[in-house]
Each structure stands twice: as C-alpha cells, then as structure tokens.
Motif scaffolding. Sequence first.
Motif, PDB file in Angstrom:
ATOM      1  N   ARG A   1     -35.315 -30.774  -6.895  1.00  0.00           N
ATOM      2  CA  ARG A   1     -36.631 -31.130  -6.342  1.00  0.00           C
ATOM      3  C   ARG A   1     -36.663 -32.619  -6.005  1.00  0.00           C
TER       4      ARG A   1
ATOM      5  N   ILE B   1     -39.284 -37.512   2.570  1.00  0.00           N
ATOM      6  CA  ILE B   1     -40.025 -36.270   2.795  1.00  0.00           C
ATOM      7  C   ILE B   1     -40.932 -36.093   1.582  1.00  0.00           C
TER       8      ILE B   1
ATOM      9  N   LEU C   1     -39.552 -31.704  -1.192  1.00  0.00           N
ATOM     10  CA  LEU C   1     -38.481 -30.821  -0.724  1.00  0.00           C
ATOM     11  C   LEU C   1     -37.721 -30.301  -1.932  1.00  0.00           C
ATOM     12  N   GLU C   2     -37.759 -28.980  -2.114  1.00  0.00           N
ATOM     13  CA  GLU C   2     -36.986 -28.361  -3.197  1.00  0.00           C
ATOM     14  C   GLU C   2     -35.895 -27.532  -2.546  1.00  0.00           C
ATOM     15  N   VAL C   3     -34.652 -27.840  -2.885  1.00  0.00           N
ATOM     16  CA  VAL C   3     -33.513 -27.174  -2.258  1.00  0.00           C
ATOM     17  C   VAL C   3     -32.769 -26.361  -3.299  1.00  0.00           C
TER      18      VAL C   3
ATOM     19  N   ILE D   1     -33.860 -23.514   1.026  1.00  0.00           N
ATOM     20  CA  ILE D   1     -35.078 -24.273   0.728  1.00  0.00           C
ATOM     21  C   ILE D   1     -36.000 -23.432  -0.137  1.00  0.00           C
TER      22      ILE D   1
ATOM     23  N   GLU E   1     -39.629 -24.871  -2.055  1.00  0.00           N
ATOM     24  CA  GLU E   1     -40.892 -25.470  -1.618  1.00  0.00           C
ATOM     25  C   GLU E   1     -40.616 -26.638  -0.684  1.00  0.00           C
ATOM     26  N   ALA E   2     -41.472 -26.827   0.329  1.00  0.00           N
ATOM     27  CA  ALA E   2     -41.315 -27.952   1.242  1.00  0.00           C
ATOM     28  C   ALA E   2     -42.677 -28.380   1.756  1.00  0.00           C
TER      29      ALA E   2
ATOM     30  N   THR F   1     -31.920 -24.873   9.244  1.00  0.00           N
ATOM     31  CA  THR F   1     -32.124 -25.396   7.892  1.00  0.00           C
ATOM     32  C   THR F   1     -30.839 -26.021   7.356  1.00  0.00           C
TER      33      THR F   1
END
Length: 670
Positions: free
Chosen positions: A127, A166, A169-171, A228, A230-231, A242
């Motif tokens: 995150r 950003i 951004l949770e990847v 991804i 949450e964004a 993506t």
Amino acid sequence: MTQDREQARRRVIELRREIEHHNYRYYVLDDPEISDARYDALMRELLQLEKQYPELVTPDSPTRRVGGQPREGFVTVRHRVPMLSLANAFDEGELRDFDRRVRAALPGETVEYVVELKIDGLAVSLRYENGLFVTGATRGDGETGEDITANLITVRAVPLRLQREIPVLEVRGEVYMSKEAFLRLNEAREEAGEPLFANPRNAAAGSLRQLDPSVTASRQLSIFLYGIGEAAGITFQTHFQTLSVLRELGFPVNRHHRLFNHMDDVVQYCRRWQQERFDLPYAIDGLVIKVNSLEQQDRLGATMKSPRWAIAYKFPAEQARTRVVDIILRVGRTGVLTPTAILEPVRLAGTTVSRATLHNEDIIRERDIRVGDRVIVQKAGDIIPEVVASLPEERTGEEKPFAMPARCPECGAAVNRPPGEAAARCTNMACPARLREGLIHFASRNAMDITGLGPAVIGQLLRAGLVADPADLYTLRHDDLARLERLGDKSARNLLQALEKSKANPLHRLIFALGIRHVGERAARLLAEHFGTMDGLSRATYDELVTIPEIGPRIAESVVTFFAQDENRRVLEKLAAAGVNMGRREAAPEGEKPLAGKVFVLTGTLEHYTRQQAQEIIQRLGGRVSSSVSKKTDYVVVGEDPGGKYDKALALGVPILREEDFRRLVGEVK
C-alpha cells in the motif's frame, strides 16, 4: 542549521535519489548503470551520514532495507479490496471451458486475454499513500493478512517511493526466491544441520514471515507486481495498460506477459512455457490468464472464492519412476552426514537424474525409503531431485531398510545427533572427509576456482600426506604432483599454474573459500567491500559486523568465532606468506576493459563456469549481463540444453558464442 549539517542534508537527498534511480534501472529496466560494488559504496555512505545525523532519517530511506529490531509477533491487516484466489485449470480442455464461460457471459463482444507467468512465491499486497510505501501484508485468507511491512522493506526490488505521487495505490504481487539463491540457502542450512526448505516458494514464504527483518534481508528475495487492489487518483482501462503503468511507476513487472484475442494462442503460449520454464532463473508453476478489459472484468464479477474473469493454468507435476540402487552418506565440511539415494538413471524435467538427496534420517523413515525400492521422484521447484514416495506394493522382499550408522563411515569416530536437531554429525574435528570437503569447497569455481583440483586429485593429495589445510596447496611442487596417479607432467604443470593464478583472486573469493559457517558468496562480498583486507576483517567485532547491511547476528557471531581460533589464523598466515591476495584488488582502468559497453545473455549449462562466474568475468572486463535477449544484445553465450533465449537470438540475428568462443573472447584460452 550549521554548514556541515546542511551539506549532509543535501548529500543525503542526493544519495537517496541516486540509489532509487539505480534500483529502478536494475529491478525494473534490467539495465544497471553501475557495479554492485559502487552501489554498495553509495549505501554505506548514506548509512554513515544517517548514523551521524539521525534527524535526517526518513521513512522512505533505502537504509531501512537493512532490517530493524526483531518483533514479538505479527499483527493482522484487513485488505480494503479482498485478495481472491484463482480457480485452476489442469489441462487445455479446462482452459477452453473457461473461454466458453467468459464468451457466454459477454455475448457478441470482443474478448482479449492477458497471459502472465505464474511465479511460484508468496502473494503480498503493498500500500502506497502519496507515493510512499506505508504497509505490506500477506494474502492470508483473502480478507485479512499479516503485516510484514518491516520485512518487505528489506526486499530491494520493492520501491519505497513511486516515480510519481498518487494519493492511494495498493498493488498486488508475488515475492519469490531465485533458483540460485534457493540452492545456496539450502546448502548453508544443510551444512548447519538445519531443516531444508522444500522448494523456492516455501523458502520465500519462510523468509518473509521472520520476526527478525535482518534474516529476511539476508535471503535475497525479489518481487514481481501483477495487479491493483485499491486506487485513488489514478484509473485504468485494461489489465495490459495496468502492467505498463506499474512498470512506469517503478515496480518490477515480469516481461513475459502477452496479449491474445483467441484461446488457441493462449493454449499455444502455455505449451511453450511448459517446456521453456526450466531455463528461467526463478520457478513458475503455471500461467495466469485474465480478461484484459477491466470493464468486462467488473461485469463478469466473482464467486465467493475467485474471480470469473481469470484462471490459473497449472503445469502437471513432472514425476518419474525409478529404483533406489543404494543409499550412501556424504560427510560435509561441518561434519553433517547427508544420505543420498543412488538411482537408476531416469529422465526428469529436462535432465537425467541419477541421485537424489534424502536430507536426513527422519525423512527416510517418514517416506519409508529402502535400498532396492521402486520410488517416485520429482524435482522440487524444478530444481532439486527428490524422492517423493516409495512404492511398497512393488517390493520383492529383497529391499533393505536404512539406518544411520553409530560410527562415521570415513573415520570411524562416533556419530552424534543432538536432541531437537535433524542432522547427525561426525564428532571428529580431524575427520579426513571434513578436510576433503573443505578443500573441495576451497578449490570450487565460486571460491578460489583452481582448475584441475577436483575431488579425485584432492583425495590423492590427502592419502599421500601432502596437504593438511588449504594453505598447503600453495607449497606443492611439480615432483609432488607428477607422481600422483593419472596426473602426469602436463597436468601437474597446469595445476601449478592454476594455483598460481588463484593467488590473485579478489578478497571476497578467499573469504567464501574459507568455509566460514553461514558466510555465503553474498556475505563474503559484503565483508570484503566493507573491510577491504583480511586483516581488517579478522579484527572486526560483533557490534561492527552487525551494522553492515545484510549481515545478521548469526553471520557476525560465526565470523568472530572463526577468527578467534588460533588454527584458522595460522592457516591465514600461511596463505599470506604464499602470496595469496589478502586485500581488495583495484578495478582495472577503463582502457583495459575490452568488453566495455557490450551486452551479454547467458543460456544453458556451461562446462567451465557457473552462471555467476561467467557474469563476473564479463563485468570485470567492462561488459554487462542481461536476463533477456533483444536487438541491443551483443552476444548470447550458449551452453548445453539452451532454452528460448537461444531461439530468440537466432530469430533476431544476435551473434552466438559457444563456450570455447566465449573463453577465447575473454582471454581464458587462445
């Protein structure tokens, strides 16, 4: 603010930017601009400045990768967007069933699929808030996972700051351990009598779930990002887009993903990787197929457990049947007795397998493996041959159970297995096998690299009483060698030349060659870079050692213990007197680097070098090694059983070097 502190603040900012830049070049672009030694020097300078001015330390500093204080336990983290698992397909028919379901749910629409390699590691989420890494967690049950932020920070491929800010951004990605790092870790654990990891996935998972982050930092983990959660402040239209944006933001993304619009092409790509996966430096256990359009993904939705828009194609486990001809014991450098199954040769995962390590007595008992048994073998993580199970229903009555002997098979000394340990050890410090294994290690390619000094010659030297420690190798004379069986005049001269050449090896090779417990190749490099000379290392204190990035308490304690022993110091004095390099050698000037600017790719098994040795030679001569073939590649060095890189080189017209061509190019032969 004093001038000195202001200068330090500016230099700290400059160093962080430079280190972040080089991390991006190395882990994302696969195009490093500086050597490992130069990178480590930048890290050391930053560490020193932050130690002198602790108020300048920030949460995104690269120095946080060293590992902090051990924790008491893990806390849980709730995923804002659930991390669902994937449904599996085990054959081509199930892939086509998936395609039919998707097209039935999207009648008349064009459907594209993105296919990615399924990395065999541990799924994690990262995150970022306003571009800074704040939390990392395991997948757990999909709803909640364990907070492993401190451990993920130690993984150098994880960016601590994104290329642009950003809001949120949770990847998602997969942390993995390379095949080479996995083998080195298991070798070290086997020598220490510790339980072995079954495969690279288990090794990566075990490393990430350490309560002491410094242990994680020592394990050489890496990561690929693939999605991804949450964004906020950023939007995407397709999964393919993506992946591109993730790479632009500074995340390592596996380059082997492809976009297809027909399931026939997807199936063909899966077939290709089922054969070519053995050439990869990391383990994969299949491929992942995803609908490309994110809008279509939303409409397809998910079940309680898995998305309807994705599926994992799992490679079938490649196994073979054979027979255990014998079970033998090898006595290692630390006295550990390791049982090995001698097998009737069988073809498995691209190679012929004729032996498999059984690790310890407990595993033999648990799997009820007997001499003469018919057994099933497979390669753990496509790397290490292992006996999966015996087939008692096929026994004839002639099979013999195995029992660990009470006496060492090499010297007859008592064998001891301490309570709570899996390994049995020879108790004789002077055991010839321990000395032999130590000399074999000393002369090995990744250590002093003494060509011609193999196990057979070492055995003869020991039987003739010509060597009692590694330093004695440098006192050997031509007459001593020429009278050994099957050696002769020419071989004796060649071996003496190899011994003389090895004296000039860089310090890190000698440190590794000494066989200090827990000190592998990476740790040896770090110690050599930090101290510069063997004398400096020998005087190091425990407190000084643990301040070095990636050097944990166990390595520090082992180093101090090694140099505290008079016998070890005596051997080092003999090595120095013989002219063996005891200090870091200066790099060759730029004018003496004939491969400057050249890009190499290595594929297949080389006879005279390991991959790492070949890479070191190329880098020492000014070249660079890449993991993939492109039009910018100058040479592809090809060994036995090359993979897809060889085919791509032919297709692109990249010059091919066989091993002998490579040896001539780098001046090893004329």
